[in-house]
Design a protein around this motif. Structure first.
Motif, PDB file in Angstrom:
ATOM      1  N   TRP A  93      37.155  41.039  32.331  1.00 54.64           N
ATOM      2  CA  TRP A  93      36.415  40.029  31.583  1.00 54.64           C
ATOM      3  C   TRP A  93      35.026  39.751  32.153  1.00 54.64           C
ATOM      4  O   TRP A  93      34.041  39.802  31.433  1.00 54.64           O
ATOM      5  CB  TRP A  93      37.234  38.727  31.499  1.00 54.64           C
ATOM      6  CG  TRP A  93      38.304  38.783  30.448  1.00 54.64           C
ATOM      7  CD1 TRP A  93      38.667  39.876  29.708  1.00 54.64           C
ATOM      8  CD2 TRP A  93      39.145  37.711  30.016  1.00 54.64           C
ATOM      9  NE1 TRP A  93      39.689  39.549  28.855  1.00 54.64           N
ATOM     10  CE2 TRP A  93      39.996  38.233  29.010  1.00 54.64           C
ATOM     11  CE3 TRP A  93      39.276  36.373  30.395  1.00 54.64           C
ATOM     12  CZ2 TRP A  93      40.962  37.449  28.372  1.00 54.64           C
ATOM     13  CZ3 TRP A  93      40.230  35.594  29.754  1.00 54.64           C
ATOM     14  CH2 TRP A  93      41.063  36.126  28.753  1.00 54.64           C
ATOM     15  N   HIS A  94      34.913  39.421  33.421  1.00 58.24           N
ATOM     16  CA  HIS A  94      33.587  39.099  33.982  1.00 58.24           C
ATOM     17  C   HIS A  94      33.337  39.845  35.284  1.00 58.24           C
ATOM     18  O   HIS A  94      32.491  39.449  36.080  1.00 58.24           O
ATOM     19  CB  HIS A  94      33.439  37.587  34.212  1.00 58.24           C
ATOM     20  CG  HIS A  94      33.910  36.745  33.059  1.00 58.24           C
ATOM     21  ND1 HIS A  94      35.166  36.162  33.043  1.00 58.24           N
ATOM     22  CD2 HIS A  94      33.326  36.432  31.894  1.00 58.24           C
ATOM     23  CE1 HIS A  94      35.329  35.491  31.897  1.00 58.24           C
ATOM     24  NE2 HIS A  94      34.231  35.653  31.172  1.00 58.24           N
ATOM     25  N   LYS A  95      34.126  40.875  35.509  1.00 55.11           N
ATOM     26  CA  LYS A  95      33.910  41.807  36.627  1.00 55.11           C
ATOM     27  C   LYS A  95      34.075  41.188  38.015  1.00 55.11           C
ATOM     28  O   LYS A  95      33.481  41.681  38.976  1.00 55.11           O
ATOM     29  CB  LYS A  95      32.517  42.479  36.515  1.00 55.11           C
ATOM     30  CG  LYS A  95      32.233  43.142  35.166  1.00 55.11           C
ATOM     31  CD  LYS A  95      33.180  44.284  34.887  1.00 55.11           C
ATOM     32  CE  LYS A  95      32.958  44.894  33.503  1.00 55.11           C
ATOM     33  NZ  LYS A  95      34.079  45.705  33.054  1.00 55.11           N
ATOM     34  N   TYR A  96      34.817  40.133  38.116  1.00 50.56           N
ATOM     35  CA  TYR A  96      35.113  39.617  39.454  1.00 50.56           C
ATOM     36  C   TYR A  96      35.910  40.662  40.217  1.00 50.56           C
ATOM     37  O   TYR A  96      36.734  41.376  39.633  1.00 50.56           O
ATOM     38  CB  TYR A  96      35.920  38.321  39.366  1.00 50.56           C
ATOM     39  CG  TYR A  96      35.106  37.072  39.157  1.00 50.56           C
ATOM     40  CD1 TYR A  96      33.896  37.099  38.476  1.00 50.56           C
ATOM     41  CD2 TYR A  96      35.570  35.850  39.632  1.00 50.56           C
ATOM     42  CE1 TYR A  96      33.160  35.935  38.281  1.00 50.56           C
ATOM     43  CE2 TYR A  96      34.835  34.683  39.439  1.00 50.56           C
ATOM     44  CZ  TYR A  96      33.644  34.727  38.765  1.00 50.56           C
ATOM     45  OH  TYR A  96      32.938  33.576  38.571  1.00 50.56           O
ATOM     46  N   CYS A 133      43.660  36.715  36.145  1.00 50.54           N
ATOM     47  CA  CYS A 133      42.536  36.527  37.065  1.00 50.54           C
ATOM     48  C   CYS A 133      42.279  35.050  37.359  1.00 50.54           C
ATOM     49  O   CYS A 133      42.336  34.207  36.459  1.00 50.54           O
ATOM     50  CB  CYS A 133      41.304  37.149  36.436  1.00 50.54           C
ATOM     51  SG  CYS A 133      39.786  36.873  37.335  1.00 50.54           S
ATOM     52  N   CYS A 178      38.155  42.616  37.494  1.00 44.93           N
ATOM     53  CA  CYS A 178      38.634  41.977  36.267  1.00 44.93           C
ATOM     54  C   CYS A 178      37.819  42.471  35.070  1.00 44.93           C
ATOM     55  O   CYS A 178      36.586  42.513  35.126  1.00 44.93           O
ATOM     56  CB  CYS A 178      38.533  40.462  36.391  1.00 44.93           C
ATOM     57  SG  CYS A 178      39.082  39.613  34.891  1.00 44.93           S
ATOM     58  N   HIS A 186      39.655  33.530  37.812  1.00 44.28           N
ATOM     59  CA  HIS A 186      38.433  32.951  37.247  1.00 44.28           C
ATOM     60  C   HIS A 186      38.729  32.187  35.961  1.00 44.28           C
ATOM     61  O   HIS A 186      38.666  30.967  35.944  1.00 44.28           O
ATOM     62  CB  HIS A 186      37.397  34.063  37.028  1.00 44.28           C
ATOM     63  CG  HIS A 186      36.125  33.581  36.401  1.00 44.28           C
ATOM     64  ND1 HIS A 186      35.397  34.352  35.528  1.00 44.28           N
ATOM     65  CD2 HIS A 186      35.474  32.395  36.503  1.00 44.28           C
ATOM     66  CE1 HIS A 186      34.333  33.649  35.136  1.00 44.28           C
ATOM     67  NE2 HIS A 186      34.360  32.473  35.717  1.00 44.28           N
ATOM     68  N   THR A 187      39.083  32.917  34.891  1.00 42.69           N
ATOM     69  CA  THR A 187      39.518  32.219  33.680  1.00 42.69           C
ATOM     70  C   THR A 187      40.702  32.919  33.025  1.00 42.69           C
ATOM     71  O   THR A 187      40.856  32.880  31.811  1.00 42.69           O
ATOM     72  CB  THR A 187      38.379  32.046  32.639  1.00 42.69           C
ATOM     73  OG1 THR A 187      37.784  33.334  32.414  1.00 42.69           O
ATOM     74  CG2 THR A 187      37.307  31.088  33.121  1.00 42.69           C
ATOM     75  N   GLY A 188      41.524  33.569  33.837  1.00 41.22           N
ATOM     76  CA  GLY A 188      42.782  34.093  33.320  1.00 41.22           C
ATOM     77  C   GLY A 188      42.719  35.482  32.723  1.00 41.22           C
ATOM     78  O   GLY A 188      43.594  35.858  31.936  1.00 41.22           O
ATOM     79  N   GLY A 189      41.727  36.265  33.062  1.00 42.50           N
ATOM     80  CA  GLY A 189      41.581  37.624  32.521  1.00 42.50           C
ATOM     81  C   GLY A 189      42.766  38.518  32.881  1.00 42.50           C
ATOM     82  O   GLY A 189      43.449  38.288  33.882  1.00 42.50           O
TER      83      GLY A 189
HETATM   84 FE1  FES Z   1      38.368  37.515  35.520  1.00 40.17          FE
HETATM   85 FE2  FES Z   1      36.394  36.049  34.556  1.00 40.17          FE
HETATM   86  S1  FES Z   1      38.448  36.032  33.994  1.00 40.17           S
HETATM   87  S2  FES Z   1      36.302  37.618  35.995  1.00 40.17           S
END
Ligand code: FES
Length: 157
Positions: free
Chosen positions: A82-85, A57, A80, A59-62
């Protein structure tokens, strides 16, 4: 391991494409991750259609391979874990909901952050699945998680 090109040009994989697997295996697995040509890609099958994108992902690699697929504003997205992006399967756009505070009542609307995740082209030849990288020279946010620098960080963790 790359497939050798069949003799008939009409059934050859596209130039510079990467072999992912047999179509029936991808369909059955629903999601396949593979390191090809130096990139970790996710190939997924949703409602009979194949999509490919960078695996981590933007955002931070999820791990997008573990995300749910849902429709937002009429667009199929991977969410995602991890943080639902929310990332559109077709374009790699990041979607978010914004509330216009001056509207009465304040109404949330879906907005796009633009292309954030690098999505790749999928081709099917003789029931084999190939991915051709999206070689857009512009940096896309998800590119960072494909670098050696990032992999080295992960291996230390
Ligand atoms: Fe994917 Fe944060 S790593 S939403």
């Amino acid at each position: 391991e790359e497939q050798t090109s069949p003799t008939s040009s009409s059934s050859s994989p596209p130039p510079s494409s990467h072999f992912i697997g047999r179509k029936e295996d991808v369909v059955q697995a629903k999601r396949v991750t593979k390191l090809v040509g130096g990139r970790d890609v996710l190939v997924l099958c949703h409602q009979g259609k194949l999509h490919a994108m960078d695996m981590r992902c933007y955002h931070t690699g999820g791990p997008l391979q573990e995300g749910d697929i849902e429709e937002f504003d009429g667009r199929m997205c991977i969410v995602c874990p991890w943080h639902k992006y929310k990332i559109t399967l077709a374009e790699g756009e990041g979607l978010y909901q914004a509330v216009n505070p001056s509207a009465t009542p304040p109404k949330p609307t879906w907005c796009s952050k633009g292309v954030k995740q690098r999505v790749h082209q999928v081709t099917e030849v003789n029931r084999d699945v190939y991915v051709t990288f999206n070689d857009s020279p512009d940096t896309i946010d998800s590119d960072f998680y494909q670098t050696e620098r990032y992999r080295a960080t992960m291996n230390k963790a």
